[in-house]
Each structure stands twice: as C-alpha cells, then as structure tokens.
Design an enzyme around this catalytic site. Structure first.
Site, short mmCIF file in Angstrom:
data_model
loop_
_atom_site.label_atom_id
_atom_site.label_comp_id
_atom_site.label_asym_id
_atom_site.label_seq_id
_atom_site.Cartn_x
_atom_site.Cartn_y
_atom_site.Cartn_z
N SER A 349 9.70 -54.31 7.91
CA SER A 349 9.61 -55.15 9.09
C SER A 349 10.58 -56.34 8.98
O SER A 349 11.78 -56.15 8.86
CB SER A 349 8.16 -55.62 9.29
OG SER A 349 7.97 -56.24 10.53
N ASP A 406 7.28 -46.22 16.37
CA ASP A 406 7.29 -47.63 15.97
C ASP A 406 8.19 -48.43 16.91
O ASP A 406 9.42 -48.32 16.88
CB ASP A 406 7.78 -47.75 14.53
CG ASP A 406 7.64 -49.16 13.98
OD1 ASP A 406 7.17 -50.05 14.73
OD2 ASP A 406 8.00 -49.38 12.81
N HIS A 464 3.43 -48.89 12.79
CA HIS A 464 4.29 -49.83 12.07
C HIS A 464 3.79 -50.13 10.66
O HIS A 464 4.49 -50.78 9.88
CB HIS A 464 4.41 -51.14 12.87
CG HIS A 464 5.41 -52.11 12.31
ND1 HIS A 464 6.75 -51.81 12.16
CD2 HIS A 464 5.26 -53.38 11.84
CE1 HIS A 464 7.38 -52.85 11.65
NE2 HIS A 464 6.50 -53.81 11.44
#
Length: 535
Positions: A349, A406, A464
C-alpha cells in the site's frame, strides 16, 4: 425348541450390531420370540414366524440409518450450491446405497463428496486439506538453491518467463518478502507511539530468522493538526503525531541462507497507512517535481505530493526516511563490500509507493551500488510517465503484485484505467496533474475470485489486505490454473482477519469437522500477535 433358542441367540447378536434406531424393533422381536412357546404350538409355525421377522430385519439393515454428520454436511453443501449455482455434484440422496450394513454407511466417502478422480479438486470440502491448512504449524513451498540464477530471480530479466506459470522459487521469495512487511505492521501496532527523544532501535519479530534488523525507519508528515485535537483525544496522540515508525532495514546474516540465495541480501521493509496524518498525505494527489531532480533536464519526473512529503520531511527528533535509509544502506554496502550483494525494497500500500522512492534514490546514491529490486503489494500509482521512465533508466527492477479487485492499485487518478485517462488528457477535460499517473515495472496479477476459500464478491478491505495477497500468491499457479491444489499457506490468519469474506461452506464445515472455535481459543495467545493490516 432348539430352533427357537438358536434364532433368539442370532437376534441378540444382531441387536448388538445394529444401529441405535433398530434397537426398539429388535427388543420387540426378542420379546416375541421369548413367549413363542406359550402361544405357538406347532414347530413349523414357530419357524415360519422367525423367518418372517428375520426377513423384515434383513430388509431394515440393508437401508442404513441417517447419519447426523452426513446430513449436516449435505445441508451445508446443498445451501452453498443453491447460492453459487456452480457445483454439479450429486447429493447424498442421489448416491446408490450399498447392500451390506457397513457398506451402506459408505464411511470412506463421507467427507470426499465426489468420485475418486476428484482428489485434485481444490474445494475446501476435503477434510485432509482443511486439517493441513488450519494447522498451527506453518508449511511453506520448497526453498531451492538459487545459486548462479539469483540475478534472474532478482529481476535482471524483468522476470521474463517466470510469472505465467509462476516459478516455484519466485513464489517462495515473494511470500517471504510479504511476510517481512507483515513484521513491520506487527511491530508498529505493538508499540505505535514515537518517543519524544531520539528513539532507540525497536525490537522487530522477523519471521525469517536468517535476517537481522539493523535500523528503524520513520516517516514524517508535513501536515500539522491543531493542538485542540490532542486536547480532545489525548489517548489517540499516536494517531496524530507527525513522525511514525514505518519500517526497518535488515540484512541476511545466516551463512547457509546466503549460500542458498547466492548473495547477501539487504532488505528495506515498509508498512502501509496506519495514522490519520498518513491518510491525509495519501489524499494530496497533486504532483510535484521529484526532490533530487535537475531542472536542466528536458523531462520532468513528478510524484504525488503526499508520498514525497512522507519521504523527505524531517521530524523534530528523527531524520527523514530518505536520510535514514540511504545512510544505513551505504554503511552495510561498505561493511560487506567484498561480498556479492543485492538490495530489495518491499512494501504494501503506502509502503509500496515509498518503496519506489527509496529504490530510485538508492540506485544512484553511491558509485558501485548493488542491483536494486522492488517487490510491491497493492501499491498505488506514484508518479507520471517521466518518473516511470526515470526508474527504468536507472535499471531498478520492479515486480508489482496486483489484485484485480483492489481499487487502491488504480489511484491516484481515475478508476477507469490508463487508456481512458490518456484520452482524457488529450481532451484536456481537467488538470493533467491529477491523473497523469503511470505504474512502473512488471506486473503479477492475481484475482480474489480464483480462491476457493474467499467469496468472489469480497469487500474492498479484503481485496487490499496483505494476508489475502499472500494467500493468492501462494495459491497462484498460472492464468490457466489460477489456484493450485497443493497450496501451502495456512488459512488461520486469513480466517481471523477476513472471516466475513470467507465462503459460508468453508466456515460451516471448518466449525463442524475441525471444531475450529475450540482450536482458535486454545491458541488465542498465539493469534493475539497476528494483527490485521490497517490499510
């Protein structure tokens, strides 16, 4: 009379062998046989009566009684099939029942729920696979010697021919780097606060003991919140602090592992977004020129303002992330200058975005830097096309692991894809700096819907989640066979973090067959250290 006694003995034996639902009838038959001498005077009538009862009993034993466990599993599977509509296997009621008593129970096939040829099916209906995947003992794919091919696994060829089908050794390397990022998450949440004085090195529990942590890394936001926020919520000061622990530098320190990998590996592991100010930085999508770029160049590599801020800003008591990581890597390269070295930057991320900035600077921060590679999970776009060209020109190798579902991997910019964005830029619909973003590197694409354990419509958080990423990578085989039947990664942590996104059939069967709740309660101390990824 002799026949009557012998028959009574046989009935007694059958009473002990029969199911519990036959006992009432058997007892009735025994009582009837006991009073037979008083009511039946002819031996022929007695024999015929016994034969009649034995014939009825034999018919009863040919049809096995219902099994409560079988009924439970059949009900769950029937409900799951009616919801998904994807399975075509016959139910228990459609199967032919054997003629013998034990054959009628069909014990070897209670949990298989299919033909013998279905042993390679990756469905969670197989008890042995469930027992292995729910075991507390972690199992890994084999770690073969990389030897002279280590540069290929480190991306020298952009992983050509190794992604589809996915190379076994490369899969294991990807999962290991993901677990190093998980260690960064866990260490942050175990002690999120940053001391006011210069912090000492914090303890990081790395799952791979062949690596040794040498440096803690901190990221600082240039955004400042009003003082009244701390006054209103003093217990959440760690959420509003400008500097936060974001990762670490580690070096492989085990001789056997160095020999297996073919070199000594230096790793920089970076976690994803966890604090309020980091979320605020993520939303600063306008582009700025990269800090160490010369304005005399014709190209203008730009990156997102928020990522640049977290990377370059100094804290009151800590150095910037850029200064810390460059200083430590230079020290390690000098310490092991007589050995073959590699630098691997990995993150999830926000950490994946910062990993690109780290790799960009490390690749040219010294005269003879080792080869630099990035393994990123669920990373957003970081910069414009010129920045992507700059990364490629510096020979930084990037492997992006991307989940189809995602959404974070499609921002900053629109969610419509780069081709649509190119058309919007040409039409000048809006300010170019808000969507002129481009991904960098080679892509390994996985898909939540390919997992037999996760719901195809899993929510955004699951798509995610880092553990979900590792689950999908460990199961990925190729685009033609997306999830391998011999996947190794345990499902316990995935179940704890994403239980609401697991298929209902799997949840029910796990609880019924493996008493999962008891197991998780028994190992609660172990599981308490497995914290969810806040991103």
């Amino acid at each position: 009379m002799a026949i009557s006694m012998a028959s009574g003995h046989n009935l007694s034996m059958l009473t002990r062998q029969g199911s519990f639902k036959c006992r009432t009838l058997l007892n009735s038959l025994t009582r009837t046989n006991t009073i037979a001498p008083k009511t039946i005077t002819s031996s022929t009538s007695t024999t015929e009566s016994i034969r009649f009862h034995l014939s009825n009993l034999d018919k009863l034993l040919q049809k096995p009684p219902p099994d409560p466990i079988r009924q439970l599993v059949e009900t769950q599977i029937g409900g799951s099939q009616s919801q998904s509509g994807s399975s075509t296997r016959p139910s228990f009621s459609e199967k032919k029942v054997g003629k013998g008593f034990l054959q009628g129970f069909n014990l070897p096939r209670i949990w298989q729920l299919g033909d013998a040829a279905a042993t390679e099916d990756v469905s969670p209906r197989h008890l042995m696979r469930l027992q292995r995947l729910l075991s507390m003992t972690q199992e890994y794919s084999p770690r073969s010697s990389l030897g002279s091919r280590w540069r290929e696994y480190h991306g020298s060829n952009d992983w050509a021919g190794m992604l589809d089908p996915l190379d076994e050794n490369l899969r294991r390397e990807i999962v290991r780097y993901g677990e190093l990022v998980q260690a960064a998450y866990q260490s942050f949440h175990s002690d999120p606060a940053t001391p006011e004085r210069l912090p000492s090195e914090r303890h990081v529990a790395i799952p791979d003991r062949s690596y040794r942590v040498t440096k803690s890394l901190y990221a600082t936001s240039s955004i400042g919140l009003p003082k009244w926020v701390d006054d209103v919520a003093p217990d959440l000061d760690w959420m509003t602090q400008r500097s936060s622990w974001i990762g670490y530098v580690a070096v492989c320190d085990d001789r056997r592992e160095i020999q297996r990998m073919g070199r000594r590996d230096i790793v920089i592991a970076l976690r994803g977004t966890a604090t309020c100010l980091e979320w605020a930085e993520n939303l600063r999508a306008q582009q700025v020129t990269i800090a160490n770029h010369s304005n005399n160049d014709q190209v203008q590599p730009k990156v997102e303002r928020g990522f640049q801020s977290l990377y370059m800003t100094r804290g009151d008591h800590v150095s910037s992330l850029a200064e810390s990581v460059v200083e430590e890597v230079k020290r390690l390269v000098e310490e092991y200058k007589d050995e073959s070295l590699s630098i691997t930057v990995t993150g999830h991320s926000l950490g994946a975005a910062l990993a690109l900035l780290v790799a960009d600077e490390l690749s040219t921060c010294g005269p003879e830097m080792p080869p630099v590679a990035v393994f990123s999970f669920g990373g957003p776009r970081v910069g414009n096309h010129d920045f992507a060209d700059r990364i490629r020109a510096k020979n930084v190798k990037v492997l992006r692991i991307v989940n189809n579902q995602d959404l974070i991997t499609r921002v900053p910019g629109t969610l419509l894809g780069e081709e649509v964005e190119q058309k919007l830029r040409s039409m000048k619909v809006a300010a170019e700096e808000y969507w002129n973003y481009s991904h960098v590197g080679t892509e390994l694409r996985v898909d939540t819907s390919m997992s037999p354990y996760l719901k195809p419509d899993a929510d955004i958080a699951c798509c995610h989640d880092l553990e979900a990423y590792l689950h999908l990578v460990d199961g990925f085989s190729s685009s033609e066979c997306p999830f391998r039947s011999n996947a190794k990664r345990s499902l316990l942590k995935l179940l704890q973090e994403q239980g609401s996104n697991m298929k209902r059939l799997y949840i029910r069967k796990a609880k019924a067959a493996l008493t999962l709740e008891v197991k998780m309660e028994r190992h609660s101390n172990f599981m308490s250290n497995c914290l969810p990824s806040p991103s």
